[in-house]
Design an enzyme around this catalytic site. Structure first.
Site, mmCIF file in Angstrom:
data_model
loop_
_atom_site.group_PDB
_atom_site.id
_atom_site.type_symbol
_atom_site.label_atom_id
_atom_site.label_comp_id
_atom_site.label_asym_id
_atom_site.label_seq_id
_atom_site.Cartn_x
_atom_site.Cartn_y
_atom_site.Cartn_z
ATOM 1 N N CYS A 125 0.802 -1.150 0.063
ATOM 2 C CA CYS A 125 -0.074 0.101 0.121
ATOM 3 C C CYS A 125 0.839 1.084 -0.093
ATOM 4 O O CYS A 125 0.316 2.237 -0.133
ATOM 5 C CB CYS A 125 -0.924 -0.075 1.227
ATOM 6 S SG CYS A 125 0.110 -0.072 2.895
ATOM 7 N N CYS B 296 -0.578 -5.339 6.414
ATOM 8 C CA CYS B 296 -0.694 -4.134 7.451
ATOM 9 C C CYS B 296 0.308 -4.686 8.731
ATOM 10 O O CYS B 296 1.176 -3.593 9.414
ATOM 11 C CB CYS B 296 -1.712 -3.619 7.741
ATOM 12 S SG CYS B 296 -2.875 -3.443 6.406
ATOM 13 N N ASP C 212 2.442 2.563 2.583
ATOM 14 C CA ASP C 212 2.327 3.056 3.952
ATOM 15 C C ASP C 212 3.758 2.944 4.633
ATOM 16 O O ASP C 212 4.381 2.003 4.299
ATOM 17 C CB ASP C 212 1.154 2.676 4.657
ATOM 18 C CG ASP C 212 -0.166 3.230 4.317
ATOM 19 O OD1 ASP C 212 -0.101 4.232 3.626
ATOM 20 O OD2 ASP C 212 -1.117 2.512 4.448
HETATM 21 FE FE1 FES Z 1 -1.342 0.243 4.431
HETATM 22 FE FE2 FES Z 1 -2.778 -0.890 6.008
HETATM 23 S S1 FES Z 1 -3.198 -0.364 4.247
HETATM 24 S S2 FES Z 1 -0.657 -0.450 6.447
#
Ligand code: FES
Length: 128
Positions: free
Chosen positions: A37, A106, A39
């Site tokens: 993702c 995640c 992140d």
């Molecule tokens: Fe990116 Fe959960 S969607 S850490």
């Protein structure tokens, strides 16, 4: 936020995350990005006699990332670094009573950033 598929523990840690923040001049620092993702997660540790005495996290991740990091910091605090290195994302997810399958990626962030922070601590210690 809809509570679809999240355990009570996940929701609780998401709503009231433990150990959020930054440690200035940490003994160990880990930062990882999630390839799925994009992140990012950062973990800071203070270590005394190879025991993690303080730990904080900061993340741009989603609710599951927040909940898993919160749980990782709780599990790791007070542990010997070699024990903390053995914490896996599976451990974290099971402590949280499970995560939806599409959210397991995640939980990599928290465990991986913790491992990076410990490796950073170990390499700094060797240089001393
Ligand atoms: Fe990116 Fe959960 S969607 S850490």
């Amino acid at each position: 936020m809809a509570n679809v598929g999240y355990s009570k523990k996940v929701m609780e840690h998401f709503m009231h995350p433990r150990n959020v923040g930054v440690i200035e001049n940490p003994d160990g620092y880990g930062k990882v990005g999630n390839p799925v993702c994009g992140d990012v997660m950062e973990i800071f540790i203070t270590v005394k006699d190879d025991i993690i005495t303080d730990i904080k996290f900061r993340t741009f991740g989603c609710g599951s990332a927040i909940a898993t990091s919160s749980m990782v910091t709780e599990i790791a605090k007070g542990k010997h670094i070699d024990e903390a290195l053995k914490i896996t994302r599976g451990d974290v997810a099971s402590e949280l009573d499970g995560l939806p399958a599409q959210k397991m990626h995640c939980s990599n962030l928290a465990a991986d950033a913790l491992h990076e922070a410990i490796k950073d601590y170990k390499s700094k210690k060797q240089q001393k």
